[in-house]
Enzyme design. Structure first.
Site, PDB file in Angstrom:
ATOM      1  N   LYS A 173       0.845  -1.185   0.000  1.00  0.00           N
ATOM      2  CA  LYS A 173       0.000   0.000   0.000  1.00  0.00           C
ATOM      3  C   LYS A 173       0.878   1.231   0.000  1.00  0.00           C
ATOM      4  CE  LYS A 173       0.419   1.993   3.224  1.00  0.00           C
ATOM      5  NZ  LYS A 173       1.657   2.785   3.562  1.00  0.00           N
ATOM      6  N   TYR A 197      -3.368   4.351   6.672  1.00  0.00           N
ATOM      7  CA  TYR A 197      -3.690   3.402   7.740  1.00  0.00           C
ATOM      8  C   TYR A 197      -4.911   3.868   8.526  1.00  0.00           C
ATOM      9  CZ  TYR A 197       0.809   1.105   6.995  1.00  0.00           C
ATOM     10  OH  TYR A 197       1.865   0.424   6.444  1.00  0.00           O
TER      11      TYR A 197
END
Length: 421
Positions: free
Chosen positions: A168, A253
């Protein structure tokens, strides 16, 4: 049990009237009992619980697959994350093993291959990705390159016919992310985005506890991910390679975490960006991004990401009947969870202690299991696309100074899907 059953007085072994301690080993040792010897069930060694009822039982011993049956991974990109976390995590994997490397630094790649027992002829340059199709030992590739390289890397791996686990954030833009999904679909390979926190036990427990309804409906969530950034000459501070700054690198996140906990998609975002004056490191990217997400259920998430504040990676969830604090929620290790709720006429605050597990090993094994069992990953490419869409809306809101409405998302909530691995 009464006091008379176990009288408490100095007697027995180690006292003047009892046998001496330490005891010498007997000439012929007695055979081990079943509780010490264990047994085999389904090809795995199992033991009876040796602990008393007051203590939590010991976990079963690891039961990894034989090496030849594990999914073979090539690791693409040998930066800090790959060398410090991902490659070491394979030692704790049960269904995966590293069998190849892809790197633009031949000398470094040869040294790393030797350290991990990878054959010299299984080391590739970025211009040799097509040759992975000739290596049957490689079934999947973990892409760990800078964000701006993900699209080209994933497309090349898919063309080589290998499954893809991509770090990511998925890409720099939602258009790139959609192209990656379509390329993998057309090639008939699986695509998973490495949202490691969604495989970490404390984060999974937070999802379970909120979704269970035990503490009522969630009302306010606070997610913070901050760290102090260093020298300017690194890819994270270059927009072409990073897409943005604190938001896609560490703020993601917070974004993905609150979506996972709630199991729903936001309908509106509002954001602000603050950059320090005179700091050339932030000429192209954001230093501090704060954003609010409003969800259909009425829950509000306040999120903050910064490259200029001392490290803090916490998630706090305020519900109707209690609260959950998850310290170090987004860190590699060191998670701690406290849960508050009413107990009679008082409030009880308990700390939940879960066994530490390597979240990188958990996510790699999950993807390996998906390949072996032909399951859809828990965090597929579509999940990465949605985060890219939301980050673009967050940047737009900060630029325009107004809330941005989010179109509804069709399809199932991937976090409600069946659990595999």
């Amino acid at each position: 049990m009464t006091q008379d059953s176990y009288p408490i007085r100095p007697t027995g072994p180690g006292t003047p009237e009892g046998p001496a301690l330490p005891a010498a080993a007997p000439a012929a040792a007695p055979p081990p009992s079943s509780i010490d010897r264990g047994g085999v069930e389904g090809g795995a060694v199992v033991f009876e619980n040796w602990k008393g009822e007051a203590d939590k039982p010991a976990p079963p011993p690891p039961a990894p697959m034989p090496p030849e049956r594990r999914v073979g991974f090539a690791v693409m990109g040998l930066g800090r994350l790959a060398l410090e976390e991902i490659l070491p995590a394979f030692a704790e994997c049960k269904a995966a093993r590293p069998v190849a490397l892809v790197s633009g630094s031949p000398e470094k790649a040869r040294a790393v291959a030797a350290q991990h027992g990878i054959a010299a002829d299984s080391v590739y340059g970025y211009d040799e990705v097509a040759r992975l199709s000739e290596n049957p030992a490689v079934q999947a590739v973990y892409v760990v390159t800078p964000n701006g390289r993900h699209r080209d890397n994933v497309l090349a791996v898919a063309k080589a016919g290998k499954h893809v686990l991509c770090e990511k954030p998925m890409a720099n833009t939602s258009a790139e992310a959609r192209e990656m999904v379509e390329a993998c679909r057309a090639a008939g390979v699986k695509l998973m985005i490495a949202y490691r926190c969604q495989y970490e036990p404390f984060n999974r427990e937070a999802v379970r506890l909120v979704r269970s309804g035990e503490l009522g409906r969630p009302r306010v969530l606070e997610a913070t991910n901050t760290q102090v950034q260093g020298p300017a000459d690194q890819w994270r501070l270059k927009a072409a390679l990073a897409g943005g700054g604190a938001l896609p690198d560490i703020g993601l996140y917070c974004l993905n975490g609150v979506r996972a906990v709630l199991g729903e998609e936001p309908v509106e975002v509002f954001a602000r960006i603050v950059n320090p004056q005179g700091d050339d490191r932030y000429a192209e990217i954001d230093e501090t991004t704060v954003f609010m997400l409003r969800f259909p259920s009425g829950a509000i998430a306040n999120c903050a990401a910064s490259y200029g504040a001392h490290e803090s990676k916490d998630l706090r969830i305020r519900l109707e009947k209690g609260w959950i604090d998850l310290e170090n929620a987004f860190a590699y290790r060191g998670q701690r969870m406290r849960i508050a709720r009413r107990k009679g006429d008082d409030e009880a605050v308990e700390e939940l202690r879960l066994g530490a597990k390597n979240q990188f090993a958990l996510e790699i094994d999950h993807f390996a299991d998906c390949i072996l069992q032909d399951h859809e990953p828990r965090t597929p490419g579509e999940e990465g696309v949605q985060d890219q869409v939301l980050m673009e809306a967050i940047y737009r809101s900060a630029r325009e100074g107004t809330p941005v409405a989010i179109p509804p998302v069709e399809g199932r909530d991937v976090f409600r899907g069946p659990e595999h691995g």
